[in-house]
Scaffold this motif. Sequence first.
Motif, short mmCIF file in Angstrom:
data_model
loop_
_atom_site.label_atom_id
_atom_site.label_comp_id
_atom_site.label_asym_id
_atom_site.label_seq_id
_atom_site.Cartn_x
_atom_site.Cartn_y
_atom_site.Cartn_z
N ARG A 20 45.92 21.02 -2.41
CA ARG A 20 46.71 20.71 -3.59
C ARG A 20 46.33 21.64 -4.74
NH1 ARG A 20 46.32 14.12 -3.07
NH2 ARG A 20 48.10 13.92 -1.67
N ALA A 21 45.04 21.88 -4.93
CA ALA A 21 44.58 22.75 -6.01
C ALA A 21 45.08 24.17 -5.83
CB ALA A 21 43.05 22.72 -6.08
N TYR A 29 44.05 21.37 -16.86
CA TYR A 29 44.43 20.13 -16.19
C TYR A 29 43.41 19.03 -16.47
CZ TYR A 29 47.48 23.19 -13.45
OH TYR A 29 48.43 24.09 -13.07
N TYR A 30 43.87 17.79 -16.34
CA TYR A 30 42.97 16.64 -16.43
C TYR A 30 43.50 15.53 -15.54
CZ TYR A 30 46.45 14.62 -19.65
OH TYR A 30 47.60 14.13 -20.20
N ALA A 31 42.62 14.58 -15.19
CA ALA A 31 43.01 13.45 -14.35
C ALA A 31 43.35 12.27 -15.24
CB ALA A 31 41.89 13.09 -13.39
N VAL A 62 40.76 17.12 -6.85
CA VAL A 62 41.63 18.28 -7.10
C VAL A 62 41.05 19.10 -8.24
CG1 VAL A 62 43.91 19.03 -7.86
CG2 VAL A 62 43.71 17.19 -6.17
N LEU A 63 40.61 18.44 -9.31
CA LEU A 63 40.01 19.17 -10.45
C LEU A 63 38.76 19.90 -10.02
CD1 LEU A 63 40.45 16.57 -13.32
CD2 LEU A 63 41.92 18.50 -12.75
N LEU A 64 37.94 19.27 -9.20
CA LEU A 64 36.74 19.93 -8.70
C LEU A 64 37.10 21.15 -7.85
CD1 LEU A 64 34.55 16.85 -7.78
CD2 LEU A 64 34.12 18.49 -9.61
N ALA A 65 38.13 21.01 -7.04
CA ALA A 65 38.57 22.13 -6.20
C ALA A 65 39.11 23.26 -7.05
CB ALA A 65 39.61 21.66 -5.20
#
Length: 70
Positions: A20-21, A29-31, A62-65
Amino acid sequence: MSVEQVRAEREAREAVAAKRASQLEPGDYYASGNFVMVRSPVGSVLGTVAVTCETHWDACLVLLALGKAK
């Protein structure tokens, strides 16, 4: 659930998050809940949904990726 099962599930979720990333354009981006949101420019109130995930943790993955892709 065994340690091996937990590891396998985590790795599978990380693989989905990485895919996804990789499909996101560079940006801020943010969750928010189970969504990955594009941060709005200053002065705007609402962000835009970039990706819908199954859980908040999946959105965080996803943010980590995204961070690893840089």
